[in-house]
Design a protein around this motif. Structure first.
Motif, PDB file in Angstrom:
ATOM      1  N   CYS A  22       0.790  -1.229   0.000  1.00 32.14           N
ATOM      2  CA  CYS A  22       0.000   0.000   0.000  1.00 32.14           C
ATOM      3  C   CYS A  22       0.829   1.290   0.000  1.00 32.14           C
ATOM      4  O   CYS A  22       0.587   2.160  -0.835  1.00 32.14           O
ATOM      5  N   PRO A  23       1.805   1.448   0.908  1.00 30.88           N
ATOM      6  CA  PRO A  23       2.522   2.733   0.916  1.00 30.88           C
ATOM      7  C   PRO A  23       3.228   3.034  -0.413  1.00 30.88           C
ATOM      8  O   PRO A  23       3.218   4.171  -0.867  1.00 30.88           O
ATOM      9  N   TRP A  24       3.799   2.019  -1.030  1.00 30.76           N
ATOM     10  CA  TRP A  24       4.501   2.250  -2.314  1.00 30.76           C
ATOM     11  C   TRP A  24       3.512   2.615  -3.409  1.00 30.76           C
ATOM     12  O   TRP A  24       3.782   3.470  -4.247  1.00 30.76           O
ATOM     13  N   CYS A  25       2.356   1.961  -3.416  1.00 29.83           N
ATOM     14  CA  CYS A  25       1.323   2.276  -4.411  1.00 29.83           C
ATOM     15  C   CYS A  25       0.900   3.737  -4.303  1.00 29.83           C
ATOM     16  O   CYS A  25       0.784   4.437  -5.308  1.00 29.83           O
ATOM     17  N   ILE A  26       0.667   4.175  -3.073  1.00 27.78           N
ATOM     18  CA  ILE A  26       0.216   5.552  -2.851  1.00 27.78           C
ATOM     19  C   ILE A  26       1.291   6.544  -3.260  1.00 27.78           C
ATOM     20  O   ILE A  26       1.003   7.539  -3.935  1.00 27.78           O
ATOM     21  N   LEU A  27       2.521   6.300  -2.874  1.00 24.41           N
ATOM     22  CA  LEU A  27       3.616   7.219  -3.232  1.00 24.41           C
ATOM     23  C   LEU A  27       3.770   7.340  -4.743  1.00 24.41           C
ATOM     24  O   LEU A  27       3.925   8.435  -5.284  1.00 24.41           O
ATOM     25  N   ILE A  51      -5.025  -0.208   0.125  1.00 19.32           N
ATOM     26  CA  ILE A  51      -4.987   1.054  -0.633  1.00 19.32           C
ATOM     27  C   ILE A  51      -6.394   1.623  -0.849  1.00 19.32           C
ATOM     28  O   ILE A  51      -6.578   2.836  -0.877  1.00 19.32           O
ATOM     29  N   ILE A  52      -7.388   0.753  -0.950  1.00 22.83           N
ATOM     30  CA  ILE A  52      -8.759   1.228  -1.161  1.00 22.83           C
ATOM     31  C   ILE A  52      -9.240   2.041   0.034  1.00 22.83           C
ATOM     32  O   ILE A  52      -9.991   2.997  -0.108  1.00 22.83           O
ATOM     33  N   ARG A  53      -8.757   1.698   1.217  1.00 22.16           N
ATOM     34  CA  ARG A  53      -9.136   2.442   2.427  1.00 22.16           C
ATOM     35  C   ARG A  53      -8.255   3.677   2.640  1.00 22.16           C
ATOM     36  O   ARG A  53      -8.711   4.689   3.146  1.00 22.16           O
ATOM     37  N   ASP A  54      -6.973   3.582   2.295  1.00 19.44           N
ATOM     38  CA  ASP A  54      -6.031   4.653   2.608  1.00 19.44           C
ATOM     39  C   ASP A  54      -5.926   5.748   1.547  1.00 19.44           C
ATOM     40  O   ASP A  54      -5.707   6.912   1.877  1.00 19.44           O
ATOM     41  N   ASP A  64      -7.174  15.765  -5.332  1.00 16.80           N
ATOM     42  CA  ASP A  64      -7.413  14.689  -6.275  1.00 16.80           C
ATOM     43  C   ASP A  64      -8.547  13.832  -5.708  1.00 16.80           C
ATOM     44  O   ASP A  64      -8.856  13.908  -4.526  1.00 16.80           O
ATOM     45  N   GLN A  65      -9.190  13.008  -6.563  1.00 17.66           N
ATOM     46  CA  GLN A  65     -10.360  12.276  -6.097  1.00 17.66           C
ATOM     47  C   GLN A  65     -10.421  10.883  -6.719  1.00 17.66           C
ATOM     48  O   GLN A  65     -10.284  10.743  -7.936  1.00 17.66           O
ATOM     49  N   MET A  66     -10.635   9.869  -5.886  1.00 17.81           N
ATOM     50  CA  MET A  66     -10.873   8.530  -6.401  1.00 17.81           C
ATOM     51  C   MET A  66     -12.313   8.503  -6.884  1.00 17.81           C
ATOM     52  O   MET A  66     -13.235   8.776  -6.109  1.00 17.81           O
ATOM     53  N   ILE A  67     -12.512   8.203  -8.149  1.00 21.54           N
ATOM     54  CA  ILE A  67     -13.847   8.293  -8.737  1.00 21.54           C
ATOM     55  C   ILE A  67     -14.482   6.934  -9.001  1.00 21.54           C
ATOM     56  O   ILE A  67     -15.685   6.849  -9.206  1.00 21.54           O
ATOM     57  N   CYS A  76      -7.664  -5.001  -8.135  1.00 21.83           N
ATOM     58  CA  CYS A  76      -8.622  -3.892  -8.254  1.00 21.83           C
ATOM     59  C   CYS A  76      -8.085  -2.847  -9.216  1.00 21.83           C
ATOM     60  O   CYS A  76      -6.883  -2.625  -9.298  1.00 21.83           O
ATOM     61  N   ARG A  77      -8.999  -2.197  -9.899  1.00 22.92           N
ATOM     62  CA  ARG A  77      -8.682  -1.037 -10.731  1.00 22.92           C
ATOM     63  C   ARG A  77      -9.246   0.183 -10.010  1.00 22.92           C
ATOM     64  O   ARG A  77     -10.440   0.239  -9.739  1.00 22.92           O
ATOM     65  N   LEU A  78      -8.380   1.111  -9.705  1.00 20.72           N
ATOM     66  CA  LEU A  78      -8.800   2.351  -9.063  1.00 20.72           C
ATOM     67  C   LEU A  78      -8.656   3.474 -10.085  1.00 20.72           C
ATOM     68  O   LEU A  78      -7.625   3.571 -10.760  1.00 20.72           O
TER      69      LEU A  78
END
Length: 106
Positions: A22-27, A51-54, A64-67, A76-78
């Motif tokens: 998760c942290p690497w994905c977000i960065l 990542i879906i929660r964070d 920015d916004q997760m849509i 998952c595709r975000l």
């Protein structure tokens, strides 16, 4: 948490972060989003469900916004829309705590 957007979402860029924590994905997603124009969409492929929660709370800080979240069987595709840039450069940038006029007087 539910996200509504048109059925077919076309991404302007894709980040394949399957197998990353998760942290690497977000960065990495934040880094790519900073390079994108406002309104553009980043598709992030992930296997870490955290990542879906964070990600939404991190995105709120940058406008920015997760849509959309599209859950597949193995990943998952975000879909994340790049927000508008800050109008005030001081608000978007680093603050030094030094008044600009003070710097000019030195």
């Amino acid at each position: 948490m539910e996200y509504f957007v048109e059925k077919k979402t076309k991404a302007d860029k894709i980040l394949d972060a399957r197998g990353w924590s998760c942290p690497w994905c977000i960065l990495k997603a934040e880094s790519l989003l900073r390079l994108m124009e406002p309104g553009k969409i980043l598709e992030v492929l992930v296997t870490d469900p955290q990542i879906i929660r964070d990600l939404p709370s991190v995105l709120r800080q940058s406008n920015d916004q997760m849509i959309k979240v599209d859950q597949q069987q193995e990943f998952c595709r975000l879909y994340v829309r790049r927000g508008q840039k800050e109008k005030n450069s001081k608000a978007a940038g680093c603050q030094t705590g030094i008044d600009e006029n003070e710097t000019k007087r030195r």
